[in-house]
Every structure is written in C-alpha cells, then in structure tokens.
Design an enzyme around this catalytic site. Structure first.
Site, PDB file in Angstrom:
ATOM      1  N   GLU A   1      16.660   6.322  68.812  1.00  0.00           N
ATOM      2  CA  GLU A   1      17.880   6.368  67.615  1.00  0.00           C
ATOM      3  C   GLU A   1      17.879   4.957  67.512  1.00  0.00           C
ATOM      4  O   GLU A   1      18.056   3.942  68.335  1.00  0.00           O
ATOM      5  CB  GLU A   1      19.073   7.034  68.089  1.00  0.00           C
ATOM      6  CG  GLU A   1      19.018   8.664  67.732  1.00  0.00           C
ATOM      7  CD  GLU A   1      20.048   9.289  68.274  1.00  0.00           C
ATOM      8  OE1 GLU A   1      20.374  10.563  68.143  1.00  0.00           O
ATOM      9  OE2 GLU A   1      21.299   8.586  68.535  1.00  0.00           O
TER      10      GLU A   1
ATOM     11  N   ARG B   1      27.602  25.832  73.469  1.00  0.00           N
ATOM     12  CA  ARG B   1      28.461  26.459  74.771  1.00  0.00           C
ATOM     13  C   ARG B   1      29.865  26.211  74.373  1.00  0.00           C
ATOM     14  O   ARG B   1      30.224  25.484  73.446  1.00  0.00           O
ATOM     15  CB  ARG B   1      28.119  25.879  76.059  1.00  0.00           C
ATOM     16  CG  ARG B   1      28.441  24.335  76.011  1.00  0.00           C
ATOM     17  CD  ARG B   1      28.171  23.705  77.347  1.00  0.00           C
ATOM     18  NE  ARG B   1      27.704  22.359  77.040  1.00  0.00           N
ATOM     19  CZ  ARG B   1      28.319  21.103  76.726  1.00  0.00           C
ATOM     20  NH1 ARG B   1      29.546  21.280  76.454  1.00  0.00           N
ATOM     21  NH2 ARG B   1      27.850  20.042  76.960  1.00  0.00           N
TER      22      ARG B   1
ATOM     23  N   HIS C   1      29.564   6.555  77.945  1.00  0.00           N
ATOM     24  CA  HIS C   1      29.235   7.634  77.107  1.00  0.00           C
ATOM     25  C   HIS C   1      29.858   8.751  77.469  1.00  0.00           C
ATOM     26  O   HIS C   1      29.278   9.900  76.974  1.00  0.00           O
ATOM     27  CB  HIS C   1      27.830   7.603  76.803  1.00  0.00           C
ATOM     28  CG  HIS C   1      27.219   6.079  76.398  1.00  0.00           C
ATOM     29  ND1 HIS C   1      27.599   5.689  75.265  1.00  0.00           N
ATOM     30  CD2 HIS C   1      26.318   5.423  76.867  1.00  0.00           C
ATOM     31  CE1 HIS C   1      27.064   4.592  75.132  1.00  0.00           C
ATOM     32  NE2 HIS C   1      26.101   4.356  76.053  1.00  0.00           N
TER      33      HIS C   1
ATOM     34  N   LYS D   1      17.554  18.263  71.726  1.00  0.00           N
ATOM     35  CA  LYS D   1      18.084  17.281  70.609  1.00  0.00           C
ATOM     36  C   LYS D   1      16.905  16.983  69.688  1.00  0.00           C
ATOM     37  O   LYS D   1      17.311  16.927  68.341  1.00  0.00           O
ATOM     38  CB  LYS D   1      18.499  16.210  71.257  1.00  0.00           C
ATOM     39  CG  LYS D   1      19.666  16.142  72.504  1.00  0.00           C
ATOM     40  CD  LYS D   1      19.971  15.066  73.156  1.00  0.00           C
ATOM     41  CE  LYS D   1      21.408  15.241  73.992  1.00  0.00           C
ATOM     42  NZ  LYS D   1      21.855  13.741  74.027  1.00  0.00           N
TER      43      LYS D   1
END
Ligand code: ADP
Length: 500
Positions: free
Chosen positions: A204, A296, A239, A120
């Site tokens: 973040e 993917r 989430h 990430k």
C-alpha cells in the site's frame, strides 16, 4: 431462517472480554460456560461463569486456540452458542464451520463472510469493486520482488508492506526507497509466515500521518444493517491502538454520511452479518480510504456503547438467534463524547515491553460516567502467555473537554502496584495540548512523546508501595481480629478500612 433461542453460551475467551460478554448474558438470563487454561483456573471469568471447564496448558495453542476441545466442551455442557470475544478463534472461518456443523450457533459472522472480509486483499478488492476508495496499492498479494518494485514505482515511495492474512502490525514494514525493498519484503514474508502461517504480502501507499477512523456496524440476517457512528483510534504505538474516542473531532455530518454509507454498502455487498467494524484511514486533506474490516467485536467497542447506549453484545446474541436487530437507524441517538484508555502492563522505561509479575494491589476509579472493563484482580499474574491488557477504562462526558477531564481524574485515582503500566502515559496524553485540540494522527506519540516527559516514579516509591501493599494485606486479618473485646485503636480501624 429462524434459529432457536439461546439459553446457554460458552465464551471461548479469557480476561476482560470473557467477563464482559458473560455480564450481558447474565443480564439477559442466559447461562454461561467458561473455558480456561491451567494458569487461569482462578481468574475472574472462571469465577463468574455458571460452569467452567479446563482446556489445557497455558500456551494459547493448547488452550484458547484448541478448537476441537472447545467444541467438545460446548457439546458436553449443552451450550446453544459460542461467543468468541476478540482474538484467539474469533476470526477463524474453519472454527465457525466446525461449530455450526455441530448445530451450535457461532455468535459472529458466517465463515464465508469472514473469508470475504477478513482477508485483507479480498476485502480491498470487494471495496474497490463497489467504488469505495481503498489505499492505493495492490489488491492481490505480490508474487515476486520484480512486481513489488514495479508497484512501488507506480504508487511512489514511501510504501507499506502488509500481511494479507493477519493483523496486529505483524509483517508490516515501511519502505522508503527501492534499495530497502528486497530485504523488507523478505523480513515481512518471514514474520507473516511465522505469525499466521501465511506469507502473502501486499503493498500500500504509506499515507503520511493519517488518522484512523472506523465505523461500528450491526447487521442481522433479515437485511437490517445499522451503524453506531465512528470511533477515532489515532493514538497508537507501533500501529497498535492505545486510546479510542467517539465521535472523531474531524468528522462533520457530511463526512459521517459518506463513511457510514460506504461501511453499510460494504457490509451488504459481502453478506456480512453480526457486529463488525469497517476501518478507514484519513489523509491530511480528509480523503478517506478503506483499510480493512474487523469481523468481530472490537476491543474498543465500549466507547460506542457509552455514546449510543446500545449493548453491542446483546445485539450480537439477538442476531445469533436469528432475530432482527432491536433498533432501526433512526432509533440511534448519538450523545456526548466518550474516550477509552487501554491500561497495559508494560514498562515505559523499558521500551514498553510487557511487564510480567503479580498485581500486588489494584485500586480502580468509579463514579458517574466511568466504566471499567477488567478481567484481572489483585494477586493475579500478568504472564507472557497472553495480551498484557490489565483493563479498559472508558469515560463519557457531555462533550470532548468534559470527557478528557473525567478521564484525567479517573486515571489519577487508578493505582496499580506490582507491575509497570502505562497509566502515566495515558495521563500525559490527556494533558497534552495537541491532543486536547484534537490535532492528532497515528504519529502523535512518535512525534510528541519521549520518556523524559513522563513524571518519574522513583524506584524506591514503587518498591515501597508494593512491599507495604503486601505486608498490609497479610496483616489485615490480625488488624481485624486482635481487639480482644477492647475498642479498636483509631489507626487500626483506619488501616483496616484502607486495605480492605
Ligand atoms: P492490523 O490489522 O495489523 O492492525 P491495519 O491495516 O488495521 O493493520 O493497520 C493498523 C495501523 O497501521 C493503522 O491504524 C495505521 O496506523 C497503520 N497503517 C496501516 N496502513 C497504513 C498505510 N497505508 N499508511 C499509513 N499507515 C498505515
């Protein structure tokens, strides 16, 4: 580079996605090899495949994550390629290298593209370097508590701690104030370490009530890159996506042009090939930020397939063969609206905990505009070993309203006995006025839903349903055979038909 044609594919997965991949293989005249764990020996993907091989015991580490064993089976079965599905080894660059080093095609991106885009923080860095907006925060993992404090001070609370090396919401923590930061950081690190063996955490800005919107990409090794439009996946619980749809109600042509262009640039810049998804978060003002790339085939790919009429797995195989995509961007026709519900074996009354047990009876809807991807049948067990996904139910409609109505009616005729499930929740969402208006964000469920809103299914009805399903199935052979030459009574015929 031109690779050889693929005549046999080992599908290194289980459940609905293994079956889904194999169905495309069969249509394309490609032989299939299933791998399975001991508890999956009678499962649908094993029955469907041309050949099947035992991997090991139920725990994923001994079966579906056992890379050397999978490779050994691929070689012994003379498979030309391995399709990894999603989850398990699908985003593991070491596995890709192992497979390719043995002259077998990995149907997915290269190991180096996975390293670049699957990590990430590396992906955030790359996106930022080519001018694609990323969620404010660090592009490197934080190295100390002190650094975390200073980053959070800069981007302002609330902030989100995230694991650099993994997904599935693991290691993710919302931090509202500096006083919570130390313990949240510790918690995130240890959760990430135990889930992925990697405790790198980055920070973040926590976006207030964002929408999750992603772009499906296909990219071949000849530089052909196209997008198949966006999917909105804002209906989530903790989430994790539950309902996905395409298109998104907030994306107009101008925004679509922006996000799809960004997605294509990122794919080209990283040298990524095969199918992939670029995820964005949208804030309340419709500013978008790159979130991450999934390297993917996604769980929710059917909504895209239903809308554009392209078999993504078929294109993945073509790309794996080294051929160019069968489509150019201008060939893609976006048509109507599609929605998918993930039907999970989970108990709404018990905080949506996975509901394990035997599926005693299962009746699923069919009809125009309805697609079901399922790898589980009646009498199969839902266990704690794997994801408790029972099925993916997807519908197509000429517009969003028609798709919602079709989904609601399909959910009505879906019946599962034996395990708890989220069918009622999905139905409730389809009927919710806020959802119908499209006024959704990732907090939709936490702000709109509480258990009292679900129509109750009394315990005795559940039990009676389960017991009668079992009894009737046991009686079925008797019902069918006990006529002794006499015409069967009407109720016997009816019962036989009903439980057939
Ligand atoms: P994972 O890989 O664990 O699925 P993602 O980065 O894809 O993690 O995020 C999953 C979900 O978490 C998003 O769809 C969104 O609901 C939430 N999320 C992630 N980052 C943020 C953020 N910065 N602000 C608000 N919500 C976020």
């Amino acid at each position: 580079m031109h690779k050889r044609g693929i005549k046999k594919i080992l599908v290194a997965n289980r459940g609905e996605i293994a079956l889904r991949v194999m169905k495309t293989c069969r249509q394309a005249g490609i032989k299939t090899v299933a791998v399975y764990s001991t508890i999956d020996k009678n499962s649908s993907h094993v029955k469907f495949a041309d050949e099947a091989f035992l991997l090991g015991d139920a725990p994923a580490a001994e079966s579906y994550l056992n890379a050397p064993k999978i490779l050994e089976i691929a070689k012994a079965s003379h498979s030309d390629a391995i399709h990894p599905g999603y989850g398990f080894l699908s985003e593991n660059p070491g596995f890709v290298e192992l497979v390719e080093a043995n002259g077998i095609v990995f149907i997915g991106p290269s190991a180096s593209a996975i390293r670049k885009m699957g990590d990430k923080t590396a992906a955030r860095k790359l996106a930022k370097s080519i001018g694609i907006p990323v969620v404010p925060g660090t592009v490197e993992p934080v190295s100390s508590y002190g650094e975390a404090v200073s980053v959070a001070g800069e981007i302002k609370f609330p902030v989100l701690l995230k694991a650099a090396g993994g997904g599935g919401g693991k290691g993710m923590r919302i931090v509202n104030a500096v006083g919570e930061l130390a313990s949240a950081l510790k918690g995130s690190q240890s959760e990430a370490k135990s889930a992925f063996g990697d405790d790198r955490i980055y920070i973040e800005k926590y976006i207030d009530r964002p929408r999750h919107i992603e772009v499906q990409i296909l990219s071949d090794i000849h530089g052909g890159v196209i997008h198949l439009g966006e999917r909105e996946c804002s209906i989530q619980r903790r989430h994790q996506k539950i309902i996905e749809e395409s298109p998104s109600v907030i994306i107009n042509d101008e925004l679509r042009e922006k996000i799809t262009r960004s997605a294509i640039e990122l794919v080209k810049e990283s040298g990524y090939t095969n199918a992939g998804t670029i995820e964005f978060l949208f804030d309340r003002e419709k500013n978008f930020y790159f979130l991450e790339m999934n390297t993917r085939l996604q769980v929710e790919h059917p909504v895209t397939e239903m809308r554009v009429g392209v078999d993504i797995v078929r294109e993945q195989i073509r790309i794996g063969e080294g051929r160019p995509l069968s489509l150019k961007q201008d060939d893609i026709r976006f048509n109507g609206h599609s929605i998918e519900c993930r039907i999970y074996a989970e108990d709404p009354e018990n905080n949506f905990f996975p509901s394990v047990g035997k599926i005693l009876s299962l009746k699923s809807p069919s009809g125009f505009g309805i697609r079901e991807d399922r790898g589980i049948e009646e009498n199969d067990d839902i266990t704690t070993y794997y994801d408790p996904l029972v099925a993916k139910l997807a519908v197509w409609g000429k517009d969003r309203n028609e798709a919602i109505e079709r989904m609601a009616s399909a959910l009505d005729s879906y019946e599962i006995f034996g395990i708890r499930n989220n069918l009622r929740l999905c139905k409730w969402i389809m009927e919710n006025p806020v959802f119908k208006k499209g006024d959704i964000d990732t907090n939709f469920l936490s702000s709109q839903f509480n258990l009292n809103l679900l129509p109750a299914v009394p315990e005795d009805i559940l039990e009676a349903g389960a017991i009668s399903a079992v009894l009737m199935r046991q009686m079925l052979p008797k019902l069918q055979s006990s006529s002794n030459g006499r015409p069967r009574s009407r109720w016997k015929s009816k019962m036989t038909d009903f439980f057939r």
